[in-house]
Design an enzyme around this catalytic site. Sequence first.
Site, PDB file in Angstrom:
ATOM      1  N   LEU A   1       0.844  -1.191   0.000  1.00 42.74           N
ATOM      2  CA  LEU A   1       0.000   0.000   0.000  1.00 42.74           C
ATOM      3  C   LEU A   1       0.880   1.242   0.000  1.00 42.74           C
ATOM      4  O   LEU A   1       1.938   1.262   0.653  1.00 42.74           O
ATOM      5  CB  LEU A   1      -0.902   0.019   1.240  1.00 42.74           C
ATOM      6  CG  LEU A   1      -2.017  -1.024   1.304  1.00 42.74           C
ATOM      7  CD1 LEU A   1      -2.720  -0.962   2.653  1.00 42.74           C
ATOM      8  CD2 LEU A   1      -3.022  -0.798   0.182  1.00 42.74           C
ATOM      9  N   ASP A   2       0.473   2.278  -0.720  1.00 42.43           N
ATOM     10  CA  ASP A   2       1.209   3.541  -0.695  1.00 42.43           C
ATOM     11  C   ASP A   2       1.277   4.085   0.722  1.00 42.43           C
ATOM     12  O   ASP A   2       0.430   3.775   1.563  1.00 42.43           O
ATOM     13  CB  ASP A   2       0.536   4.571  -1.604  1.00 42.43           C
ATOM     14  CG  ASP A   2       0.723   4.243  -3.078  1.00 42.43           C
ATOM     15  OD1 ASP A   2       1.578   3.386  -3.383  1.00 42.43           O
ATOM     16  OD2 ASP A   2       0.006   4.829  -3.910  1.00 42.43           O
ATOM     17  N   VAL A   3       2.269   4.926   0.963  1.00 44.96           N
ATOM     18  CA  VAL A   3       2.479   5.480   2.306  1.00 44.96           C
ATOM     19  C   VAL A   3       1.232   6.182   2.829  1.00 44.96           C
ATOM     20  O   VAL A   3       0.812   5.971   3.973  1.00 44.96           O
ATOM     21  CB  VAL A   3       3.670   6.459   2.301  1.00 44.96           C
ATOM     22  CG1 VAL A   3       3.792   7.166   3.651  1.00 44.96           C
ATOM     23  CG2 VAL A   3       4.966   5.716   1.993  1.00 44.96           C
ATOM     24  N   GLU A   4       0.603   7.004   1.991  1.00 39.39           N
ATOM     25  CA  GLU A   4      -0.542   7.770   2.451  1.00 39.39           C
ATOM     26  C   GLU A   4      -1.862   7.016   2.313  1.00 39.39           C
ATOM     27  O   GLU A   4      -2.917   7.566   2.591  1.00 39.39           O
ATOM     28  CB  GLU A   4      -0.626   9.096   1.680  1.00 39.39           C
ATOM     29  CG  GLU A   4       0.512  10.057   2.000  1.00 39.39           C
ATOM     30  CD  GLU A   4       0.622  10.353   3.494  1.00 39.39           C
ATOM     31  OE1 GLU A   4      -0.422  10.459   4.168  1.00 39.39           O
ATOM     32  OE2 GLU A   4       1.756  10.486   3.982  1.00 39.39           O
ATOM     33  N   ALA A   5      -1.798   5.770   1.884  1.00 36.19           N
ATOM     34  CA  ALA A   5      -3.011   4.956   1.774  1.00 36.19           C
ATOM     35  C   ALA A   5      -3.244   4.193   3.070  1.00 36.19           C
ATOM     36  O   ALA A   5      -2.305   3.816   3.768  1.00 36.19           O
ATOM     37  CB  ALA A   5      -2.878   3.967   0.619  1.00 36.19           C
TER      38      ALA A   5
END
Length: 227
Positions: free
Chosen positions: A89-93
């Site tokens: 998952l992306d960091v901000e997700a």
Amino acid sequence: MLRAAAAEVATKHARLATSALHGVLAVNKPPGISSAGLLDYLKRNIGLDSSCFPFSEHFAREQKLRAPGTKLKRPHSMSQLRVGHGGTLDVEASGVLLIGINRGCKHLDKFLKGGKTYLANNCLGVTTDSRDAEGHILNLSNTKHVTHEMLDGVLPRFVGSIQQTPPVFSAIKMGGKRLYEYARKGQSAPEEIKARTVLVDQITVTHFENPGHETSGRRVALPRGVS
């Protein structure tokens, strides 16, 4: 001194106990930390109780690790626990991250074959160097003329089997490094980033607002067998 010795003994016993742990966990990753950062925390703390390192402190350290120009590295973990994650998952997700423990790591591939659904908020008219909300803004465009109907007319172009070129701010490896490592240093990728085939089942606009800088919510569903 006795307390420290007792804590060390308890930690050793906990480490031994974790060698008998096997399975797959579903962890709700919060925004602001990478999948690797969360995995590092779990590896260090699964099986511990009172000696568990506070997640808030680990989260703050991960923030420093991601700061531009930082030379900090994660301290070496003494844990013998084998952990892995299915997908990234992306960091901000935020969302479910599947974590395999010891022999459970062998079963992670089974979960990667299923379909996935993403829910995203978007701000129209803003272009960033990373193609997400974390990057530096490169361009702002007037989008007051955009309507819900216009979006509905454009989105079908992104449904089905499409070609998508990953951004330079991605975890794809090239030349022995992650692409984002080149990007953070202001360097270009060592070779051309090739487009990849992406299969999307459907995209639905869940809500739309146009108060100047418009926001929209998109639900994207990927079919089974797509990782």
